[in-house]
Every structure is written in structure tokens, then in C-alpha cells.
Design a protein around this motif. Structure first.
Motif, PDB file in Angstrom:
ATOM      1  N   ASN A  27       0.823  -1.221   0.000  1.00 46.79           N
ATOM      2  CA  ASN A  27       0.000   0.000   0.000  1.00 46.79           C
ATOM      3  C   ASN A  27       0.856   1.271   0.000  1.00 46.79           C
ATOM      4  N   TRP A  29       4.173   3.361  -2.559  1.00 49.45           N
ATOM      5  CA  TRP A  29       5.004   3.364  -3.772  1.00 49.45           C
ATOM      6  C   TRP A  29       6.474   3.460  -3.365  1.00 49.45           C
ATOM      7  N   ILE A 164      -6.651   2.762  -9.460  1.00 54.27           N
ATOM      8  CA  ILE A 164      -5.202   2.959  -9.432  1.00 54.27           C
ATOM      9  C   ILE A 164      -4.504   2.016 -10.398  1.00 54.27           C
ATOM     10  N   THR A 234      -0.520   6.388  -1.390  1.00 53.18           N
ATOM     11  CA  THR A 234      -1.191   6.085  -2.666  1.00 53.18           C
ATOM     12  C   THR A 234      -2.338   7.039  -2.999  1.00 53.18           C
ATOM     13  N   GLY A 242      -0.872   6.187 -10.913  1.00 54.30           N
ATOM     14  CA  GLY A 242      -1.376   6.141  -9.546  1.00 54.30           C
ATOM     15  C   GLY A 242      -2.882   6.277  -9.480  1.00 54.30           C
ATOM     16  N   ASN A 243      -3.347   7.038  -8.494  1.00 52.74           N
ATOM     17  CA  ASN A 243      -4.781   7.105  -8.191  1.00 52.74           C
ATOM     18  C   ASN A 243      -5.496   8.036  -9.164  1.00 52.74           C
TER      19      ASN A 243
END
Lengths: 378, 378, 378, 378
Positions: A27, A29, A164, A234, A242-243
Motif C-alpha cells: 500500500n 510506492w 489505481i 497512494t 497512480g490514483n
């Protein structure tokens, strides 16, 4: 004879916790989160994923889990997946990774999702001033349709997508992220409105070991400690994708992601059954577990060729999203206008957030005319 | 808590023959073929199915199986499924059965299909005068996309649908079918064109025990003999729905079928990955095995209320098909005109079949400009 | 500075008769009907047109004009328009003429149309056995919507298109048309069904001086006599495009027409506000006067390159229609199945016309459930 | 017999100035600007309009007019139009006015438009930091398509819409507007970011007699002076609709506007041939003159029933926009992600405007890959 069918690459057992999965989730990066699987360009492979909360929010008809949701754990991601070409040579920094979504859907036997508003005590959300209490609605999926016992009479065709999808950052890029987010937290007052300063809202979620899950890196080891203290959260979208929360990123879409580390280290998660224009509208998407069937290509050197740096270094790039050809055909379409005047009647200068909030409240209010409570519409 | 997820009602093992399946298949319409399963209104249930040939046509790169295809065996159907309401009371003759297609797709691990033209020796097809030899192309599915190693450079988004969905006829309706098809065979010359009479094409496929498979009814028993001699073939569409081949009958569609026997006895099969306008165009759809996730409602007495008899008895009705909200968005769209003049330059009087054939040949020819052989375009 | 706006090329005054227009109309195909105007490739030009009946059918609420409609006069066309390139060199036989429909619509002040069924005595139509009497409904246009006082409660968005767009045939092609239509009339019995022979339906409308209007060629002159006896009727679609009746041929569409005579001699007419799938369905389109704004390109030698002869000579080609990007988004979509069994319960061998008729009758019947008479639905 | 065709209600002669038009235009909102025309519910009426600049920006290939554009004059509106019911009774405060856009388009003979970026000296725009100089591109319309000699190779189908449609405010509502905009100007620092304070950007455009045009009210009279000092500017969207700039508000759309004064006093203008998502994206829409064909209904008392006050008084309502069923079908669709990090690499807290700007710059940059200058893409 040609190959066909999607090869299972990341399986999920929804009865297990994120860290108990055969290929443990993560959870955060970070370049040093090791790949849990490998996929070759041209093959169709299947990635399963838990919902963003990793099962923390259940299908029980209670808001207790929403009220106590731990914001430090979002979002549980499947991967990283190392991508190699047909000769086994991995994607390299500077390449572009094209990821096609061939198919997606709920996990068989787990065809449900939820919408919710977080409690003000627990961080709240976009409309927290209007809806301060935790709410939750369970949605059941019937193929392309979803319905909720909590919002009787509503059944609609969704456009499912992963919230994501991203590649791992290099250490250099991660340092840029952490530095600018730290700066924002420290000196952010200049970009804050005065009223926000008074309300003391948090400015950025900096790396934190709390709730951190790092895949194959065992919790508590020195390596874990180091990575957990550096790894990016995240929640925001960033240069690695990403998100992104793009509601049309469904079947047939293709994402062009920059590659920052060897193997690209693709991760994905946060599946949504359906979402409004912007995840915040109507308080977010219908959250769910699910699967993706993906197919990758590596465009060697493509990062420089197709993505132009938008900041001081060659790493300041943005991915490109090519939307797929399938979407539901809706029969009615209403637009609500929002103006930059708040509910006390005070006007704000070109404030897109207030205008958007007003448009959303306006829509919520409109739906209330049909007998739904405002909480049901959110 | 609400129920969710599709309950498996008819499972298929593609490695087994149609008559070896756990719930054996059938390839005829008859009221006395016993239901193999039951489903309740409101629940989402899963029906798997073999391809129309029951595996007779393989994914080998050879046309031998096409050349020798046995026309007596089409189409293998899954079911019949008895439909009951929430109190366990079955659908009754005169009711209307609403069947919603919540989801559908290929069977996991069997994501391939084929297009083919039959050999003239073996019955041929719509364009048999132009393409007399058997041909076959294998297509592999990548989510919503299909591609074929036999037609390089083509990859497109399909709109998957079942070619056949129907209820069992009552004995009275079956007698009507058999009688009118017998009359056509015996006295059909009046409705045949003279040229067709000279070419001696078969007029109707009357009941025949050859190749007949009747589900739970064991082959060779007197019961089997009786039913096989009466049961209608699956090729024409009829009052019960049947071989409708509607290319948009995909996710979210709803079919309103008349009920002629207790329990409705719903059968389905002949899945297509994609199809042109009319199955005959471009030599039919991409044939495949697959699954449907269905949800039924019973509209008591609805047959009389919603379907008007279109012939001498109340049984002469037609089902209604409500198309779902999802379809691919294509970027280019060409229309080819066909006129009722054949390739020798001779004109025929308002002959829709010739005009259609000319439009199809015209399209085939157009595609040849891009380097494909005519057989590839068919 | 670039040119803009559509140049008026063929104006219409709906208060005048077709032969009284400033640029007189024509209702036959013949190479010797002189061009009435000229347009240059690249320019947008405006062609106005009367309705197919040339004003013979009025907006009065009476069926008398339908009952007495003279079938010898259809369809009044605007043109021919000679197309030249930027150097003034006309399109040549063998070229391909690309005609883009930039815009279209009703004539200002004449925003109405009609649907009708012809009386059986007067030729009838596709459903004449079911609806033998003349009927007429007047439709008024409100922008993209049409409504009719004769069919209360219905208002829908149309997709307007010209029913006829074509180039002039060469004498050689005209001879082919006349020869094959003459053959059909003389020897047509072989392609007729026996039942049709008994009913003595006309097989082809051969050239006839009755009702013939030939633009600038004055009626009664020897030249007029000669052309009128040779000129082809406008009802069937042919190699030159003609009466194609493609319901999606609306704004942004592009038609690629073969050029058979110098200048191409483009003609167009038979505007429809909206049409079903096939003009015959629901008894034809909503007929109207209207305008087209067109833009042409000449593709030198394109006929051979893009169109393949589909018959014994290089003239046996078919135009290509590229559909534009705009169409209404409908919310509901029903499909009706038609089977090749007539209303007496008799089956016919793969008879697409009967099946289609049954599907149409089925749809008519379905609509009757909502309180409309069958005539209103047709 | 029913009425048909659009009745001309506000004609425009593009060769005349806004104040020389037969029915003079206005560029402010005020209850005392007298209606110039009247329309009855149910009838289709035509309103023509100049472009937002009233012809100040010409089709000459020069940016001089952009550079010197007078921001005090925007936007010239057609109307006000008094709306009455079939008994001649006008719309009343508290009613809801439903305005359907039956048709729209450019004015015949004036089929062109322009895009532009304002000079920084002259106010600039959303991307003024990146594109500080005035630019202008002329677009020519060919039916649904537009092309520009300044951006070679681009031709696309537009979705035309009026940028402004609104009813007149009551004096009470106007006072609310002026009061809150005055407050913003005076005390706005609290809602401004500190950096914006330093840059001294104007906060609101308060009423001003400069450039003011008030229809039938003659300039210089005491009445004109009074109204000009009170009348609201047309730039922001407000409770009366106003400058909504909804790109899909095209043919078949319906706007539900609150009525604040007797007769509703409907005004409209600021036609756009096409626009991105948000007018600011790609520097605004293609501006044009044009016409609307409208049809109104009055929903008596509908304001209270359908619109809920979103602020301290019953006047704080928002109109509802129902989008029409027609839009172009585009073949390719890319999404660009924007993050709240500016071009120096500094992050801002959830700043939707920065994120949006980054997404737009990203798109501009992407298009530059195809050989266009950044100015061409803006």
C-alpha cells in the motif's frame, strides 16, 4: 498455435488479509518493493485485487467499519509485476509501458461493493460539512447492473474501472515527491486559503510506518523500516499514474505509463464498479474487489518520445490514458450548474472547488425530490 | 442479507462430449425433453454452453472438420431449465418469461472461436456459389477484442450474444411447426422460385432421429425414438424464440418469451463472439463456447397481454427483444448497397436475398483492396 | 481569405410546380438531361429539393391526394449538377465523385412532412394486404423533433437524409438497365414465385413518357420524346446510387459515386425526415422537401481503383456510403423477430420478405397495445 | 391546421453594430431592461445573435482586434424576450421556464468563428502565464465541420451551443449579486491565496457604466445611468443561468430556468461552434454569431417545486440543464491527468485549478508532437 486465455498472475483469496495473500499486497510506492510476479509483452494476464480497504469494510449492514476505517492503510495494491519483452529483457527506465485493459469485472463469488461517507471525526470527505456522519450503502452486482437494498428502486449499468494503475517510482522520483510534499506541509500556508489555515486541515500525507504493508518485505525488519519511512502514499495521482480515478478507464482502454525502474513494476488496485465525474462527486465510486485482464507492450525509449517533461527534470511527465470503445448508453442526462457562492450566500473568487461542491449539492437536492434522503443520494 | 453472485445451474466441461456433460445437452425442441435444472425468479444464475457444433469443430488449423461437419447435430443447447417463482410455483402456459442477460462471455480457459464457410458438398451457405470450398479461421479473444492468425492485422471489439434462446414448445405448437414444415417440403414448389426447383435445394429439415441428442432421454429407448421422430430442428427461429441471431442481444438485454409448457423449459446455446448484420453476412458469426448469467421474471398471463397472435391460433406469437445499453463505439462506418441484379447482370424482381448477397459480395470485394483474399473477408 | 458559407446552386420555391422552378427538375435518369448548374470541388454548395411527389401530396388533412397519387411522376430530383475541379476540368467517366453532406434540413417555412400508405387500387405497398386503404399523417418539425396531430403523444428526434443521390448513367449503362428490366418484365416468371404470377404484380417500371419531366428539355419536342422513351425510372437503386434510402446518410456522411458521364451530373431528391430500418418498414419515411449543403471531391480514375465490377462489364459497380458521426441517442431499443410463416400459418422457404413483413406486423401490433390504431403505427 | 416553422422573433444583421440592430441588444442583467419581443409557450421561435464581442473581433487575419478587445462590452445578448402562455398571461416570479433548443446553427452567410487568447496586458486568461501574447485563429464552418487555415490539417465535427441563456433577475436578486460581489472585492483577501494577493488580480467585475449597452434604454438618459450603475455583468454564471458554457447544450436540450420577473425576460447569446470540457480548456470555444430555434413552456409555481434554495433566501436556486440526444461520435478519446504540482515542481494543496491547468498544458504538449505550435493547440 497461438496462446489464448488470460494467465493468472496475481490471484486473490478474499477470505484472507492483504498480507496473507499468496502474493502479498502493498500500500505504498517505492522502488524497493520487490516484484511478486512477471508478465511478458503480448500475453494476456490476470491480476486480481482486493477492494481499497483490503476487506476492512465489510458487507455487513453497519457503519461501524466506516466510522473506524484506518486511513493509514489505503490503498492495497496487487503487484508489483515485472514486465519483460519476448526475449526476457525487462522494461527499462525511459521506456513507455502500454497497458491494455482487455477485460475486468468483479471476482466470481464476490459480486458486491459499497459506497460510503467517512465520519468527520475520521477525516471526512468533500462534503463533510454537509454530511458529517459516517454512512454506508451495500451494492450488489448483477452483471453490468448494480442495485442497493439501501437505495430502493435504483438499478443502473456501471462502467467498471481500476482507480489505481501505476509503475514504481525510481528513488530519484520518490525523493522529488517526498521533498515537494514535505515542502507543502511545512510552507504550505502560502498556497492555502486563510480560512483553511484556521481550520487546520492536513496538507499532505507524508511517509509513515503506520499501517504500512510492503509485499514481500517482512514487517519489522530494518529493510521494512527504511522503506516504510521513504515510501509514498497512494492517495494522490502522480507522475507514475497512480490514483487516477478515470471513470471511463474500462474494457478496451490503454494506459501509457512511464517506466522509472527496471521491469516497470506495475501495480494496480482500488477497483470501482462505477463512478461519477470525479471520484468525490456523490461521495466516491462503488468500491469493490475485482480482476483485470491486461496485455502490455514496451515502447523502447518512448518516455522521451511521447511524454514531455512538465517540470524541472525529465521525470516530471504525465501518463496518457486512451479510453476504450465501450460504455453504457444512458437515456437521460442532466447537468447541474455550480457557482462560486457558498451556502451562506458569500461569493468566493473563481473557486472551482466551491462551484463543484455547489453543483453536487444541487444534484443531491434534486434527487431528494424523488423521495430519497440526502444521505442516499450522496 | 441479499443474495449475490451467479449460481451455477448448467456447468460445461469443454473436454467432454455434449452427451457426456454432467447435465446432458439437447439439440431438438420438444415438450418432453426433461428439465435438467431449475432456477427461481430474481436470482442470477449461470448457464454454460458448448459451441453450436458441440466441439465437433476444433481449434486445429485444418478445414477437415468443417468439410465433414454433420449438419444433423446442430445446435447443442444447454437446458431445459425449469423456471419457478419465489413460492416455487412454475411458469405456466400463457405466462411471459422475461430473461435478462446480466453478463456473458467465453468460458475461462476456452477463449477462442471460429468462422467458417461450409463446403458446397456439405450443404454450403449463403455465398456458396462464390465460395464453394470449406474455409475456417480461428479467432482468439483478448477480453473484448478478437484477432485471428488467419486474417493478419485485424483486431476488433466484439458484441457477444447467444444465437439461440428459447422456451420449449407445447405439443400443440410442435404439431403446428411439423405440419407447416411438412407442407412446405411437400408442396413448397409454389413458394420456390423456378430456378430453385431446378437446383433441388432442400426446403425444410424435418424431424429426424439422425444425430438427435435429447438430454436425459437415453438414446435408443422407445421414448427417445418417439421424441426424436417428433422434435423440431433448431435452425429456424420460431414462436418460441429459438435461433434469433440478434447481434446486439448482449449484456443488459432482456428477452420476453412466451411460455408454452409448465416451467417454461428455457434452453440456450450457439454463442457468438460477434456477428454482422444478419448471421449470413460475412459467413456467420464467430462461433464459440461460453456462459450466460441470467435473471428471470415471470409475467403471469403476459403472453395474451403483451403478444398478439399473428396467425390462426393463440400460439402464433413472437417474442420481444429489448436490447441492452452497451455496445462498442466504432469509428468508421461504411454502407454497401445491393441491388436485385445478379452477377451475370440479370435482374430479379425485388429479390431481397439477391440484393443482400450483392451488398455482401460488394463489401467482400472492397476489403480485398486492402490485401486480404476474398476468403479472408467472407 | 477563405471562402465560407454554402453557395446556392439549386433554389426551390415550394409554391411552384417542379417544371416551373427556376432550375427545372427531372424525374428520370438519362445522360442527355442537361446540367442545370455547376459546382467546383472544395466549395460548399446548397441544393434545395421538393418532396418526392413534387408537392402533389399536400399538408391538407385529407387522403384524397394519396388515393390519386400518380406513380408515374416519382421522384422529382434537383439537378443535374455538373462537377468540375479547381481548374474547371469536369469529372470524367471512370472518376469517383466523393459527395459530403455538410448539412441538411427542411426548407425554412416548409418544416413539415408526411407518411402515407398507398391505396391497393393505386399500387399499394409492402403491407398492402394488411392495410389496403390510403392513409396519411402530417408531421410538423420542431428542429430535430417531429410530431403529428394524427398520432397524438408521439414526438421523436429524426435522422434526416436524402433518399436519392446519384450520378447520371452513360448511354451504355442506361442500355444495360433497360435491357435487364425489359428481360425481367418479359421473362420474369422464372424469378417470380408462382403465387406472385397469379396475382399479376408488375415486375418493372420500364421507361414511359407518361408523367415524364426532363428539366430543361421542353416537353413535346422530338428530343423530349426520344429521351423520355429511354430514360430510366427512379424507383430502384442502381449502379449510380439512386434511390438508396439509407437512414443514417445524414450530416457528415460521404457518398462515393461512380462517374459515367462528363461532369458526373449529380442529382438528388426524396428527402426524408426520418426512416426505419428499410424504407418499407412502417410504410416508409417521413417525406419532405428540404435542402442539402454538399461538398465534392473528384478522385481521378477512382472508379477502377475503389469499385470492383460486380457483373459482366466495368460499369457493374456499386457506390460506397460512409456514414456521418452524428445520430440520435435513443433510450430504448426493441427488436422484433420475423419468421417465414405467413398469417395463415403457412411456411415459406427462407423468404426474407415474408419474415421481414412479419417482424413489421409484429411491431405494429405491439404498438397497438399503447392505444394506437394499427394505421397510426404503420 | 397546426402551426409550423420557427417564427422570427429577434433578427440580426451582422453588418450592424449591437445597438443599431432592429431589436437592440444588451450586455448586462437588470430587471428594468425592457423586453424587445414576446413569445408564446408552444410556438417555435427564432432568436438570432451576434458573437459575444458584437462584431468587435473580425474575420481579418490579424490579432490587433484581440489585443485591443474591450472587456467592458462582453457579452452582447439578444432579448429580453417576454414569455406568455396561450391565454397571454406572462410567466410570473416563482414559475419555472422550460426552454427547449429545437435547432441552432450559424447565421446563413456568416458561417465562421474564431478562437483566441487574450493578451496578458488585456486581462489574459487561464493560461496567460504560458501564452502571454494575443493569438487568433479563424475557423470556417462546413455544416457540422469546422476547419482553420491557421491550424492546417485539422477538421472536426462540432457540437454547437449557446454559452449564455438566462432570465432577468429581480431587483432583490440583483441586489444580492451586487452585494456579494462587492464583499468579495472588498474583503476577498481571505478567500484569495497569498500569491494571488501579491499579483493583484481583479476579484469581481462590479457594475460599471463603461461599455454598457441596455437595449431600448437610450444611452446617457438618467434611466440609463441608474440601470448601468446597478446592472450585473454577464461573465459569471448565476442563479438565473447566465454564462453556463455547457458544451453539450445543443439540439434537443432543455433548460429549466427560474423566473424572477414578470414575463421571465429571457436573453441569450455567446454562441459557440464547439468547446472543450470547460470553456477555459484550449482557451475557450470557437466563438460565433448564430441562431437558436426555441420552444418554451411555463411550469406554474415550478421554481419552488423543482428547485431547492441553496442559500439563505428562496432566490438562491440553480437551473437544471437536460442534455439533448444528439452528439458526434468520436473515434479516439484520450484523457490527460493533471496533478497539483506547478511547473517549478512545487506542490499545491488539492488545487483543482493547478491540476486542471497541468492537464491542459499536458494535452497541448502532446499535440505539439504532431507538428503544431503550442499556440495552435491552445
Amino acid at each position: 498455435m497461438a496462446q489464448y486465455g488470460a494467465r493468472m498472475v496475481v490471484p486473490i483469496d478474499v477470505k484472507k488479509k492483504p498480507w496473507e495473500q499468496k502474493l502479498p499486497l502493498h500500500n505504498r510506492w517505492h522502488p524497493d518493493i520487490p516484484a511478486v510476479a512477471e508478465a511478458t509483452v503480448g500475453e494476456v494476464f490476470r491480476v486480481e485485487m482486493v477492494d481499497f480497504s483490503g476487506g476492512g469494510i465489510t458487507k455487513d449492514y453497519t457503519v461501524k467499519d466506516i466510522k473506524n476505517a484506518d486511513p493509514s492503510i489505503v490503498h492495497y495494491l496487487s503487484g508489483p509485476i515485472r514486465i519483460v519483452d519476448k526475449d526476457g529483457i525487462p522494461a527499462k527506465p525511459g521506456d513507455l509501458l502500454a497497458v491494455e485493459i482487455c477485460n475486468l469485472g468483479p471476482l466470481p463469488g464476490d459480486e458486491w461493493g459499497f459506497t460510503a461517507t467517512f465520519d468527520r471525526e475520521n477525516g471526512g470527505g468533500f462534503l463533510t460539512d454537509h454530511f458529517p456522519s459516517a454512512t454506508k450503502a451495500i451494492w450488489y452486482f448483477e452483471g453490468i447492473y448494480a442495485y442497493s437494498p439501501h437505495i430502493p428502486g435504483v438499478r443502473f449499468a456501471g462502467l467498471t474501472h481500476p482507480g489505481i494503475v501505476g509503475t514504481a517510482p525510481s528513488m530519484e522520483l520518490l525523493n522529488i515527491w517526498n521533498e515537494r510534499e514535505r515542502q507543502l506541509e511545512e510552507n504550505g500556508l502560502h498556497s492555502l486559503k486563510l480560512c483553511e489555515v484556521l481550520h487546520q486541515r492536513p496538507l499532505a500525507n507524508l511517509p509513515s510506518t503506520k499501517g504500512c504493508v510492503l509485499g514481500k518485505i517482512q514487517e519489522g525488519t530494518p529493510e521494512w523500516e527504511k522503506i516504510a519511512r521513504e515510501a509514498a502514499r497512494t492517495i494522490p495521482g502522480r507522475e507514475n499514474g497512480g490514483n487516477c480515478d478515470i471513470k471511463n478507464l474500462s474494457r478496451g482502454s490503454k494506459v501509457y505509463l512511464p517506466v522509472f525502474v527496471e521491469g516497470a513494476n506495475l501495480s494496480t488496485g482500488d477497483m470501482h464498479f462505477s463512478q461519477g465525474d470525479g471520484e468525490i462527486s456523490f461521495c466516491g465510486a462503488i468500491e469493490m474487489s475485482g480482476f483485470l485482464e491486461l496485455k502490455c507492450e514496451i515502447i523502447r525509449g518512448g518516455m522521451k518520445e511521447y511524454l514531455t517533461p512538465m517540470g524541472p527534470t525529465p521525470l516530471h511527465v504525465n501518463p496518457i490514458f486512451e479510453i476504450g470503445p465501450v460504455e453504457p448508453r444512458f437515456s437521460e442526462w442532466l447537468v447541474f450548474e455550480g457557482i462560486s457562492v457558498d451556502e451562506s450566500g458569500r461569493q468566493h473568487y473563481l473557486d472551482a472547488s466551491i462551484a463543484y461542491k455547489r453543483a453536487v449539492l444541487n444534484a443531491i437536492d434534486y434527487l431528494s425530490k424523488f423521495g430519497y434522503s440526502k444521505e442516499q443520494n450522496v
